[in-house]
Design a protein around this motif. Structure first.
Motif, PDB file in Angstrom:
ATOM      1  N   GLY A 178       0.809  -1.217   0.000  1.00 32.25           N
ATOM      2  CA  GLY A 178       0.000   0.000   0.000  1.00 32.25           C
ATOM      3  C   GLY A 178       0.839   1.261   0.000  1.00 32.25           C
ATOM      4  N   LEU A 179       0.151   2.400  -0.079  1.00 38.10           N
ATOM      5  CA  LEU A 179       0.844   3.690  -0.152  1.00 38.10           C
ATOM      6  C   LEU A 179       1.683   3.980   1.085  1.00 38.10           C
ATOM      7  CD1 LEU A 179      -1.784   6.078  -1.807  1.00 38.10           C
ATOM      8  CD2 LEU A 179       0.440   5.423  -2.722  1.00 38.10           C
ATOM      9  N   GLN A 180       1.320   3.386   2.214  1.00 36.57           N
ATOM     10  CA  GLN A 180       2.108   3.612   3.432  1.00 36.57           C
ATOM     11  C   GLN A 180       3.540   3.111   3.294  1.00 36.57           C
ATOM     12  OE1 GLN A 180      -0.985   2.442   3.394  1.00 36.57           O
ATOM     13  NE2 GLN A 180      -2.237   3.524   4.907  1.00 36.57           N
ATOM     14  N   CYS A 181       3.789   2.210   2.356  1.00 35.52           N
ATOM     15  CA  CYS A 181       5.138   1.653   2.157  1.00 35.52           C
ATOM     16  C   CYS A 181       6.028   2.548   1.299  1.00 35.52           C
ATOM     17  CB  CYS A 181       5.047   0.272   1.510  1.00 35.52           C
ATOM     18  SG  CYS A 181       4.220  -0.961   2.529  1.00 35.52           S
ATOM     19  N   ILE A 264      10.916  -8.949   6.557  1.00 39.18           N
ATOM     20  CA  ILE A 264      11.622  -9.471   5.394  1.00 39.18           C
ATOM     21  C   ILE A 264      10.886  -9.103   4.116  1.00 39.18           C
ATOM     22  CG2 ILE A 264      12.602 -11.420   6.681  1.00 39.18           C
ATOM     23  CD1 ILE A 264      10.453 -13.201   5.361  1.00 39.18           C
ATOM     24  N   SER A 265      11.566  -9.325   2.998  1.00 44.45           N
ATOM     25  CA  SER A 265      10.965  -9.159   1.683  1.00 44.45           C
ATOM     26  C   SER A 265      10.109 -10.377   1.357  1.00 44.45           C
ATOM     27  CB  SER A 265      12.061  -8.996   0.631  1.00 44.45           C
ATOM     28  OG  SER A 265      11.527  -9.121  -0.673  1.00 44.45           O
ATOM     29  N   ARG A 286       6.188  -9.474   6.559  1.00 46.48           N
ATOM     30  CA  ARG A 286       6.584  -9.211   5.182  1.00 46.48           C
ATOM     31  C   ARG A 286       6.042  -7.860   4.771  1.00 46.48           C
ATOM     32  NH1 ARG A 286       5.952 -14.304   6.230  1.00 46.48           N
ATOM     33  NH2 ARG A 286       7.309 -15.914   5.328  1.00 46.48           N
ATOM     34  N   ALA A 287       6.848  -7.089   4.051  1.00 41.23           N
ATOM     35  CA  ALA A 287       6.413  -5.763   3.638  1.00 41.23           C
ATOM     36  C   ALA A 287       7.143  -5.346   2.376  1.00 41.23           C
ATOM     37  CB  ALA A 287       6.656  -4.742   4.757  1.00 41.23           C
ATOM     38  N   ALA A 288       6.550  -4.406   1.664  1.00 41.96           N
ATOM     39  CA  ALA A 288       7.148  -3.848   0.449  1.00 41.96           C
ATOM     40  C   ALA A 288       8.095  -2.713   0.800  1.00 41.96           C
ATOM     41  CB  ALA A 288       6.048  -3.341  -0.479  1.00 41.96           C
ATOM     42  N   GLY A 289       9.094  -2.494  -0.060  1.00 41.55           N
ATOM     43  CA  GLY A 289       9.943  -1.317   0.056  1.00 41.55           C
ATOM     44  C   GLY A 289      11.075  -1.449   1.046  1.00 41.55           C
ATOM     45  N   ALA A 290      12.313  -1.348   0.560  1.00 39.85           N
ATOM     46  CA  ALA A 290      13.470  -1.413   1.465  1.00 39.85           C
ATOM     47  C   ALA A 290      13.444  -0.268   2.462  1.00 39.85           C
ATOM     48  CB  ALA A 290      14.766  -1.376   0.649  1.00 39.85           C
ATOM     49  N   GLY A 291      13.060   0.926   1.994  1.00 36.16           N
ATOM     50  CA  GLY A 291      12.992   2.076   2.889  1.00 36.16           C
ATOM     51  C   GLY A 291      11.970   1.886   3.987  1.00 36.16           C
ATOM     52  N   TYR A 292      10.805   1.336   3.623  1.00 36.00           N
ATOM     53  CA  TYR A 292       9.759   1.129   4.624  1.00 36.00           C
ATOM     54  C   TYR A 292      10.153   0.048   5.623  1.00 36.00           C
ATOM     55  CZ  TYR A 292       5.366  -0.033   6.867  1.00 36.00           C
ATOM     56  OH  TYR A 292       4.398  -0.287   7.814  1.00 36.00           O
ATOM     57  N   LYS A 293      10.749  -1.026   5.158  1.00 35.34           N
ATOM     58  CA  LYS A 293      11.164  -2.088   6.088  1.00 35.34           C
ATOM     59  C   LYS A 293      12.215  -1.563   7.069  1.00 35.34           C
ATOM     60  CE  LYS A 293      11.803  -5.258   2.722  1.00 35.34           C
ATOM     61  NZ  LYS A 293      10.893  -4.954   1.587  1.00 35.34           N
ATOM     62  N   SER A 294      13.131  -0.747   6.570  1.00 41.68           N
ATOM     63  CA  SER A 294      14.113  -0.117   7.469  1.00 41.68           C
ATOM     64  C   SER A 294      13.421   0.807   8.462  1.00 41.68           C
ATOM     65  CB  SER A 294      15.145   0.675   6.661  1.00 41.68           C
ATOM     66  OG  SER A 294      15.864  -0.154   5.779  1.00 41.68           O
ATOM     67  N   LEU A 295      12.415   1.537   7.990  1.00 41.63           N
ATOM     68  CA  LEU A 295      11.675   2.447   8.863  1.00 41.63           C
ATOM     69  C   LEU A 295      10.978   1.684   9.988  1.00 41.63           C
ATOM     70  CD1 LEU A 295      10.564   5.246   9.590  1.00 41.63           C
ATOM     71  CD2 LEU A 295       8.765   4.902   7.868  1.00 41.63           C
ATOM     72  N   CYS A 296      10.501   0.476   9.709  1.00 38.79           N
ATOM     73  CA  CYS A 296       9.860  -0.336  10.755  1.00 38.79           C
ATOM     74  C   CYS A 296      10.841  -0.653  11.884  1.00 38.79           C
ATOM     75  CB  CYS A 296       9.303  -1.620  10.155  1.00 38.79           C
ATOM     76  SG  CYS A 296       7.823  -1.363   9.138  1.00 38.79           S
TER      77      CYS A 296
END
Length: 399
Positions: A178-181, A264-265, A286-296
């Motif tokens: 989603g857009l949040q990612c 993870i991806s 699991r989530a989209a986006g390297a930037g978003y996963k780092s933000l988590c």
């Protein structure tokens, strides 16, 4: 210098406004709709609009920084080239012109005469943005400008940006898609050592007003330089106390009494997922986006972000790495972590940002070749690795 970080926050918000405008202004949104039609794209839109949005954000960041800090622009690097070729075969360099009208005219050439879209985009590009942070306003840090390099990822998770899903439900605060990612990433590093110094992660799409459908975002930042560590998630920093502690995020997290959690991806290797299942149980997201996963990880929603492939790049990791350093954490090379012997006392292999990969070409010159692990607390990471590595060993012998 804190002035550079303040300006990066401002231009990241301007970039977020561009990203939001492309979804909320009808003339621009119609171009995004065309991007969704795989194999059916209207022939008149021969320019890849999502790439134009990426490039425009990148150029706005570059040129705003150059205007405020002359000479810095040549040390700003990103994923996108700023050259386009239109239907007439004209090669056009996208740049921010001195007036809104000139920028609209230039964009009109790229968008093959689409006046409505060109004017709408130029308007938001030239809007003034005021963005300040009380913590930074009260902090004075001097870093020589000529030692700085900057990595920019103008719109990370472009697939989620174009897809534009707004109805995804989070799992324990984490959005799988989603857009949040979508994130805008700006990381500053030392050109001599490659160490990340400052980072900005702007999340343009955090919450949507149900009445106006307008989106609001949020910005995260961190600064780590010469013993000074400050970040936007650090509560209660007074004017007389601009020095955060390197373990400020770790005091309650050191032990292994509570389960580990990881993000993870969706494309992560089965061997990594199997080992993580043994270490983290059901606390794998699991989530989209390297930037978003780092933000988590920055937000403390998970202990680690782990990725074993070589398909993230310096512009994906530098911003979050700098913020995590300011919090007492970091971002390390996964392959080197798995090969190191903790008993020898070797330091964790932090990612660096100033050197190309030997023998690589194209974007692979800047790939994080050994994969990565992002973490908030070193002691907790060490405990995590002490469990992960033994669980990977049986899997290695089977392959």
């Amino acid at each position: 210098m804190s002035e550079i970080l303040q300006e990066l926050l401002r231009v990241s918000e301007k970039a977020a406004n561009i990203a939001r405008a492309c979804r909320q202004q009808e003339a621009l949104f119609q171009l995004l709709i065309e991007e969704k039609k795989e194999g059916e794209r209207n022939k008149k839109f021969t320019v890849d609009f999502k790439t134009l949005a990426d490039v425009l954000v990148q150029e706005v960041i570059k040129q705003n920084m150059e205007n405020k800090f002359p000479g810095l622009e040549k040390n700003i690097f990103g994923e996108e080239s700023n050259e386009f070729t239109n239907d007439l075969g004209e090669k056009i360099t996208v740049r921010l012109c001195s007036t809104k009208e000139e920028t609209a005219e230039l964009l009109g050439k790229v968008l093959n005469g689409n006046q409505l879209a060109s004017e709408a985009l130029a308007k938001v590009v030239h809007q003034d943005v005021v963005f300040s942070d009380p913590t930074l306003d009260s902090t004075e840090i001097s870093i020589p400008q000529d030692t700085l390099g900057i990595w920019v990822d103008p719109i990370d998770s472009t697939y989620q940006y174009i897809k534009g899903s707004t109805d995804i439900q989070p799992n324990q605060g984490i959005f799988p898609s989603g857009l949040q990612c979508v994130t805008i990433l700006i990381g500053v590093y030392d050109k001599q050592t490659g160490v990340p110094l400052m980072g900005v992660i702007n999340q343009p799409f955090v919450s949507q007003d149900p009445n106006t459908l307008r989106w609001k975002g949020r910005c995260y930042w961190g600064l780590s330089y010469m013993g000074t560590n400050i970040h936007s998630l650090q509560p209660g920093i007074s004017k007389g106390n601009s020095r955060g502690t390197q373990e400020d995020s770790s005091s309650s997290e050191v032990g292994t009494s509570r389960p580990f959690s990881a993000i993870i991806s969706t494309s992560e290797k089965e061997s990594i997922k199997a080992a993580l299942a043994r270490v983290c149980g059901n606390s794998i997201f699991r989530a989209a986006g390297a930037g978003y996963k780092s933000l988590c990880v920055v937000q403390g929603l998970v202990d680690v972000y782990i990725f074993s492939e070589d398909t993230t790049f310096k512009w994906d990791s530098c911003a979050a790495h700098a913020i995590l350093r300011a919090m007492g954490g970091g971002m390390v090379d996964l392959k080197e972590c798995l090969e190191r012997n903790p008993e020898t006392g070797l330091d964790l292999p932090q990612l660096l940002y100033h050197m190309e990969n030997e023998g690589a070409t194209g974007v692979d010159r800047w790939a994080n070749r050994g994969g990565l692990i992002a973490y908030r607390c070193r002691k907790r990471l060490e405990a995590f690795l002490s469990l992960l590595i033994p669980n990977l060993e049986p899997l290695r012998t089977q392959t």
